[in-house]
Structures are given as C-alpha cells and as structure tokens.
Design an enzyme around this catalytic site. Structure first.
Site, PDB file in Angstrom:
ATOM      1  N   VAL A  60      22.336  20.336  -0.394  1.00  0.00           N
ATOM      2  CA  VAL A  60      21.301  20.341  -1.558  1.00  0.00           C
ATOM      3  C   VAL A  60      21.811  21.005  -2.656  1.00  0.00           C
ATOM      4  CG1 VAL A  60      18.885  20.889  -2.413  1.00  0.00           C
ATOM      5  CG2 VAL A  60      19.412  20.093  -0.063  1.00  0.00           C
ATOM      6  N   ALA A 105      23.242  26.059  -4.572  1.00  0.00           N
ATOM      7  CA  ALA A 105      23.097  25.095  -3.618  1.00  0.00           C
ATOM      8  C   ALA A 105      23.081  25.744  -2.216  1.00  0.00           C
ATOM      9  CB  ALA A 105      24.708  24.292  -3.543  1.00  0.00           C
ATOM     10  N   LYS A 106      22.872  24.913  -1.226  1.00  0.00           N
ATOM     11  CA  LYS A 106      22.761  25.298   0.094  1.00  0.00           C
ATOM     12  C   LYS A 106      23.063  23.954   0.995  1.00  0.00           C
ATOM     13  CE  LYS A 106      21.701  29.498   2.184  1.00  0.00           C
ATOM     14  NZ  LYS A 106      21.944  30.401   1.328  1.00  0.00           N
ATOM     15  N   GLY A 107      23.656  24.378   2.226  1.00  0.00           N
ATOM     16  CA  GLY A 107      23.854  23.240   3.239  1.00  0.00           C
ATOM     17  C   GLY A 107      23.464  23.688   4.455  1.00  0.00           C
TER      18      GLY A 107
END
Ligand code: GLU
Length: 416
Positions: A60, A105-107
């Site tokens: 994201v 962001a993050k994943g």
C-alpha cells in the site's frame, strides 16, 4: 469509540482530528484519507516438497508528496489490507515528523514465516518483488524490514530488483546487511531512537533518568536495542518479556546476558535472580518508563488505569488504543506516540539511502550522532505544538506530520 474498531478506523479518526485542528479543507482531508495505490498480488511458489503454494501479498502506497514512498514489509499470518493501509498512512506522518524526504507505504505477505524454510522464504520474497517490481525503485518506493523480515529479506529484495533492472541498485531497499550497502547502526536505530525520545522527554520535564527504572514489553530487535541504549544512559532495565512471558528484577538486569539466555533456551523466562511475570503484569509494574515494543493493542481501556509508569514510549506501532490514550492522559502519564518514538528506524533508513546514492559508508559514530540530532529535533518540534495547542503528544505529532504533508500537497498543486 469501541475497542473493536480496526487499525484503519483509528488512523482515519486520528487524521480527522488533526485535519480539524489544522483547519484543512474537506478536499485535502479526502485526499489524505486514501492511499494513492494498493497493489494486491498472489504469490505462487514451489515448496521444498515439490508442491505449489499460493500466498497473498500487498503493498500500500499512501502518499508521496514529500518524496518516494517508504516503509517496511511484514510477514504475518493474519495480516489484513485494512491494517497495512493504516500502517502505510502512519508511515507518511512518521517520515514527515522525522523531516526526511519520504512518503509512506507498507507491505505485507500473509505467511507464518516460522513454518517456511530459508529457501522457501527466499523464493516467496523474490516472487513478491517481481510482482510489484514496476511500482518499486529508489525514487519510487523503497522497502525496509518490519515484523518477521530482516536484513536478509532486504538483501533478497535489493538483489531481485537489481537483477530485473540489469545492474546493482543498493538504494532500492534499506535495512540491508552492511556487506552490500547496509548502514552501520540501522539494526539498533529504532530501539536507540526510542531512548533518545525518552531522554529528551525527561530533560524537558525535569525528570532524572540516571537510575530510573525501565520495563520493556517485547525482546525482539527493537526491545533489545532499547534495553541496551537505556542501560547505556544509566537507566535500570527492571523487566523485559517475549511471547512466552516476562522477567522482573528490581535491581536491574543485563540485556546482553538475557539475550544469550534467550538464544539458548528460546525464552527470556527462568533467568537467574529474576522473577517470572506475565506480559500483563509487566505492563502494570511500578516503574519510571514503560516501553511497549511488541504488538498492537496492548494498553487498552481494560488495563490503562492500572499502568503505574510515569512515561510510556511506544516502540511498537499502535500499542495503545484510543480509550487507553484518554485514560493515560487523564492520569498525567507522558505518552510518546509511535510515529515519533519509533521513527529512528526509518531515519537511519534515510541515512542508508543517502549513503547508497553517494556510494559512501559512514562510520557508526556519525550515524548515531546524526540519529540523535534528528530524534531530538523531531521531539522538540512535536513538543512546541503540544505546548501551543495544549494537546497530548499524539495529537501534537499528528498535527506536525499531517500539517507538513498537506503543505507539500498544497504547493505541488493538482495536475492536470
Ligand atoms: N518498518 C519500520 C517502521 O515501521 C521501518 C521503515 C523503514 O525503514 O522504511 O518504521
């Protein structure tokens, strides 16, 4: 607000509050409420036994007004899109508070990494990168370690990205091993950064840190390095814990010795001269500083009034629920919020990216000095808003982060 509310509901209500206090218009508030992009992928890999397995992954990208998207990738069995979106949003504010030129962001990949072999984890990581490849890059989106990922994971990410591009690009991921362009001090950075904040909070509030007692929930990378850094400045680490439970010793314990014991026995418990306690008991200990460095939602409406620490420094992301926030504030407990307290990790990620772009490697001393300067500045920037607004620290930090991002969006304008 009910405690059943999800991570995203909490983040959105925090954004709403900050937007209101900052007087942002509804268009700006709408823009900040949504991530720019959500990439969902299914990751097919061959397991060691020859069978094919499919894992779900996501990245994201929240906002990039102040610079490329930046944030960790976590491997976790029950990860949800909602949670990753909330964490991506928090990264945007965190980078702005730390005043580093990144967005958020993050994943995540839904996987119990403990159940996979090293080879399976490598295939999983590389396949994930290949699927989101076109959205990554040192000027687009730069991954870093998070829960259950580490320097080795980052080495695979950077290598896969570089292989697909055809040349070596160390600045495409941070938190790498030092042998391939990782920064000295990156592993310790989050834990050390927490203690810089604690130090600054004590100075500003006239508290004496030397000899003060610190309890740390979680003894992973962040908790351990926070314990070492706390001891370095003369604090007594009286309690630590891991998922199996905690230990308490009123005279203080030695973090290095506890780590050696944990490596041997797989648990911090049953450590010599210490009393075994539960994770819940650790949170409720009478101490000067409490550092939740484990999971989300640890301090809740149920236990917040039992917290006896003078200060809570959030090393984990989201360890305190909104109900608990209110109770701690009413009890006059100083709470240093996650987006400030744990920003040391991404700050040294930024230093790593700069070192890679300039093909330099700074000595540990330089990294640590720069980290301390950045953390102190961020803390005092938040503190001045807190004083002006007479708010709690979380609101002050959000106002600083959201304010900086919205100012960047305003001057960028909307195209076309
Ligand atoms: N995962 C860390 C965090 O939540 C570090 C992110 C980074 O270094 O990009 O802040």
């Amino acid at each position: 607000m009910s405690e059943e509310h999800s991570a995203l509901t909490v983040s959105l209500s925090q954004l709403k509050l900050a937007s209101k206090k900052l007087g942002l218009d509804s268009g700006m508030h709408k823009m900040l409420s949504q991530p720019k992009r959500t990439i969902s992928v299914s990751i097919d890999i061959r397991m060691d036994n020859g069978c094919v397995n499919v894992f779900n992954g996501v990245r994201v990208q929240h906002w990039d007004a102040r610079g490329p998207f930046k944030g960790g990738i976590r491997f976790y069995p029950n990860i949800t899109l909602d949670e990753v979106t909330a964490l991506a949003m928090l990264m945007t504010w965190k980078c702005a508070i730390a005043d580093i030129p990144f967005g958020g962001a993050k994943g995540g990949i839904c996987v119990d990494s403990k159940k996979l072999s090293t080879h399976e984890l490598e295939r999983l990581t590389r396949r994930y990168v290949s699927l989101i490849f076109e959205y990554l890059g040192p000027q687009r989106d730069i991954p870093a370690p998070d829960m259950y990922t580490d320097a080795q994971t980052m080495a695979w990410i950077m290598d896969t990205y570089s292989q697909l591009k055809g040349y070596r690009i160390p600045e495409s991921a941070t938190g790498k091993p030092v042998e391939i362009g990782g920064s000295w001090g990156r592993t310790e950075a989050t834990g050390r950064g927490v203690i810089h904040c604690v130090k600054q909070a004590s100075e500003n509030n006239g508290l004496k840190l030397k000899g003060s007692s610190v309890a740390i929930q979680g003894f992973g990378n962040v908790g351990y390095h926070a314990a070492v850094a706390a001891q370095e400045i003369g604090c007594k680490v009286v309690a630590v814990s891991d998922s199996s439970g905690g230990i308490y010793c009123k005279d203080g314990l030695n973090p290095e010795a506890v780590l050696a014991h944990k490596e041997k026995t797989k648990s911090v418990q049953k450590f010599k001269d210490c009393k075994d306690i539960t994770n819940e008991e650790l949170l409720e200990l009478e101490c000067d500083v409490l550092i939740p460095a484990a999971l989300e939602n640890q301090i809740t409406g149920k236990n917040a009034d039992k917290i006896r620490a003078k200060m809570v420094a959030e090393a984990a992301n989201g360890p305190t629920t909104p109900e608990a926030d209110k109770i701690l504030y009413e009890k006059d407990i100083c709470l240093i919020p996650d987006i400030l307290a744990n920003s040391g990790g991404v700050t040294v990620s930024y230093f790593e990216w700069v070192q890679n772009l300039t093909r330099e490697q700074w000595p540990l001393k330089t990294v640590n000095q720069k980290l301390e300067a950045k953390m102190t500045k961020a803390f005092n920037d938040v503190e001045s808003i807190v004083v002006k607004e007479e708010s709690d620290m979380r609101t002050g930090a959000l106002m600083l982060g959201v304010g900086r991002v919205s100012n960047a969006i305003k001057v960028l304008g909307l195209w076309p």
